[in-house]
Scaffold this active site. Structure first.
Site, PDB file in Angstrom:
ATOM      1  CG  PHE A 113      47.120  62.582 -39.473  1.00  0.00           C
ATOM      2  CD1 PHE A 113      47.560  61.481 -38.341  1.00  0.00           C
ATOM      3  CD2 PHE A 113      46.131  63.261 -39.262  1.00  0.00           C
ATOM      4  CE1 PHE A 113      46.629  62.167 -37.231  1.00  0.00           C
ATOM      5  CE2 PHE A 113      44.797  62.961 -38.335  1.00  0.00           C
ATOM      6  CZ  PHE A 113      45.474  62.355 -37.399  1.00  0.00           C
ATOM      7  CG  ASP A 118      50.142  68.400 -41.062  1.00  0.00           C
ATOM      8  OD1 ASP A 118      50.918  69.060 -40.180  1.00  0.00           O
ATOM      9  OD2 ASP A 118      49.622  68.306 -41.429  1.00  0.00           O
ATOM     10  CE1 TYR A 170      46.234  67.279 -31.772  1.00  0.00           C
ATOM     11  CE2 TYR A 170      44.891  69.282 -32.036  1.00  0.00           C
ATOM     12  CZ  TYR A 170      45.532  68.104 -32.391  1.00  0.00           C
ATOM     13  OH  TYR A 170      44.819  67.528 -33.772  1.00  0.00           O
ATOM     14  CE  LYS A 171      49.280  65.983 -33.621  1.00  0.00           C
ATOM     15  NZ  LYS A 171      49.098  65.722 -34.913  1.00  0.00           N
ATOM     16  NE  ARG A 202      51.866  57.972 -32.194  1.00  0.00           N
ATOM     17  CZ  ARG A 202      51.560  59.090 -32.886  1.00  0.00           C
ATOM     18  NH1 ARG A 202      51.255  59.670 -34.159  1.00  0.00           N
ATOM     19  NH2 ARG A 202      50.283  59.832 -32.012  1.00  0.00           N
TER      20      ARG A 202
HETATM   21  C1  LIG Z   1      48.319  65.777 -35.866  1.00  0.00           C
HETATM   22  C2  LIG Z   1      48.037  65.480 -36.713  1.00  0.00           C
HETATM   23  C3  LIG Z   1      46.262  66.315 -37.520  1.00  0.00           C
HETATM   24  C4  LIG Z   1      45.348  67.002 -36.514  1.00  0.00           C
HETATM   25  O1  LIG Z   1      44.788  67.827 -37.276  1.00  0.00           O
HETATM   26  P1  LIG Z   1      43.302  68.143 -37.103  1.00  0.00           P
HETATM   27  O2  LIG Z   1      42.354  68.927 -37.487  1.00  0.00           O
HETATM   28  O3  LIG Z   1      43.878  68.792 -35.170  1.00  0.00           O
HETATM   29  O4  LIG Z   1      42.310  67.057 -35.702  1.00  0.00           O
HETATM   30  C5  LIG Z   1      46.100  66.967 -39.258  1.00  0.00           C
HETATM   31  N1  LIG Z   1      47.487  66.685 -39.557  1.00  0.00           N
HETATM   32  C6  LIG Z   1      49.427  65.533 -38.708  1.00  0.00           C
HETATM   33  C7  LIG Z   1      50.214  64.998 -40.093  1.00  0.00           C
HETATM   34  C8  LIG Z   1      49.036  65.087 -37.888  1.00  0.00           C
HETATM   35  O5  LIG Z   1      49.750  64.808 -37.376  1.00  0.00           O
END
Ligand SMILES: *Cc1c(COP(=O)(O)O)cnc(C)c1O
Length: 427
Positions: free
Chosen positions: A132, A201, A226-227, A386
């Site tokens: 990401f 992560d 939030y996921k 997705r």
């Molecule tokens: C959703 C996600 C994030 C989100 O990071 P935020 O700091 O909440 O914006 C980070 N890393 C991964 C791998 C994600 O899937």
């Protein structure tokens, strides 16, 4: 099932689903098939009243007393303890705070400190090219600041890249684009054999797949509220540090909430023991309150078989969708980027298509089937459609209906309508 499952087959699976009752905990809008819980989870029914109480009673009436009387001050630890149950950590090892990006900065910085002390000759952070972007940006910035270099490799080249000059391996457990899942324990063991610390992560794992941080040997982990944990937009994230590492270094965002005695107001910093030092400053209590509700809804699955049962259902849902795509959407130009092998995938299915992926997603959304689009790089990584399958609230008939809508969108050609080509800021 060898034959293509019918809607009736799927309705029967829903009737027999032991986790079916969990869906009642969520406010799902009528007429919507929500396949984007991997990006923003749905609203737990308890949230509006609980947050309203926090606003009108705890804030409105009790005001500043609520830091003590409503337990605001240790809410990050209490929510962290609930998250610990989902990711194979112990109580007291996880804190809910800040964002995933910020927590990643803290743990990567701490990992580099430890690496520097133990292995001063090491010069690199390794990650996956399709990680990401925020993870890669944070690592890039920290490398610049600390004089390390960031080496990005394809997943298949990871093991070969784990050489003696690598200080930290930073990976996302389940890839946000493809849904492919790494073997955390195996990769961590290979990394450790070279003296490499691992940072994981869990944004697409926490609440989606079984995670055993303790058993995996991992050193640091962060993840998203939030996921799959349904904490609401911008919900606090979480951070875990293997207990043997927590007290070795300050993390660099050494704010007063990470202090051993924040209300002593001393001019010098004394870090708290344990994970509390990974806090920085005042936390968003209303958002933490909503996240707490999301976790309660999640933990309600514990009496129904917990994460193992959720995983079984998740694999059945993703497997069903892939089967329907293979049989019913044959000839419409889709590829499946998600591994067919169960041990190698998370809780989403990603389809590829050389053109029209964005418009097809928009046409589905117009029909109430909500997935999302992730742009490719025009090369090795194609555009992605997705679809996240959250076993807490997605059913088998939902999967069938989603595939049916996709068939209709393709057969009718409606995705080619000009209005579906209009790109929004958030895809
Ligand atoms: C959703 C996600 C994030 C989100 O990071 P935020 O700091 O909440 O914006 C980070 N890393 C991964 C791998 C994600 O899937």
């Amino acid at each position: 099932m060898n034959l293509t499952p019918t809607l009736q087959d799927c309705e029967l699976l829903d009737l027999q689903d032991p986790l079916r009752s969990l869906r009642q905990q969520f406010d799902l809008p009528p007429g919507v098939i929500y396949l984007d819980g991997n990006s923003l989870g749905v609203l737990p029914k308890t949230v509006p009243a609980r947050v309203a109480h926090a606003v009108t009673h705890e804030w409105g009436t009790d005001l500043i007393k609520s830091w003590n009387s409503a337990g605001w001050f240790n809410l990050p630890q209490r929510v962290g303890d609930k998250i610990a149950r989902v990711i194979g950590a112990q109580p007291g090892e996880v804190i809910a705070a800040d964002s995933t990006s910020i927590n990643l900065f803290k743990v990567l910085a701490a990992a580099l400190h430890i690496a520097k002390a133990d292995h001063p000759h090491k010069t690199k952070i390794v990650s996956e090219r399709s990680n990401f972007p925020t993870d890669l940006y944070i690592a890039e910035a920290l490398c610049k600041e600390r004089g390390y270099s960031l080496q990005l490799v394809e997943a298949e080249d990871l093991v070969a890249a784990l050489q003696a000059d690598v200080a930290v391996l930073m990976l996302t457990h389940v890839n946000y684009r493809t849904g492919a899942m790494h073997n955390m324990q195996a990769i961590t063991a290979i990394a450790h054999a070279q003296g490499i610390l691992t940072v994981w992560d869990l944004a697409h794992s926490a609440g989606a797949v079984p995670v055993d941080l303790k058993g995996s040997g991992a050193d640091f982990a962060v993840g998203c509220g939030y996921k799959y944990l349904n904490g609401g937009p911008g919900a606090p994230a979480f951070v875990w540090v293997r207990p043997q590492h927590t007290d070795r270094f300050w993390q660099p965002l050494a704010g007063w909430w990470g202090h051993a005695a924040p209300f002593a107001f001393t001019p010098d910093y004394q870090p708290a023991q344990g994970i509390t030092r990974y806090q920085c400053g005042t936390q968003p209590i209303l958002s933490l309150t909503a996240l707490d509700c999301g976790l309660d809804a999640f933990l309600a699955a514990e009496v129904l078989g917990g994460m193992a049962a959720l995983r079984q259902k998740s694999l059945a849902l993703t497997g069903l969708f892939m089967q329907l795509v293979r049989t019913r959407l044959h000839g419409h130009g889709f590829g499946i980027a998600t591994p067919a092998e169960e041990a190698l995938r998370g809780s989403q299915v990603s389809l590829t298509r050389t053109e029209g992926a964005y418009a097809i997603v928009q046409a589905l959304i117009a029909r109430g089937v909500i997935g999302d689009f992730r742009a490719g790089d025009g090369g090795q990584h194609p555009d992605i459609l997705r679809f996240g399958f959250t076993p807490l609230y997605v059913g088998y008939a939902d999967v069938w209906q989603a595939a049916e809508h996709l068939c209709q969108v393709m057969q009718s050609g409606e995705w080619q309508d000009a209005r579906f080509a209009q790109k929004n800021a958030v895809t």
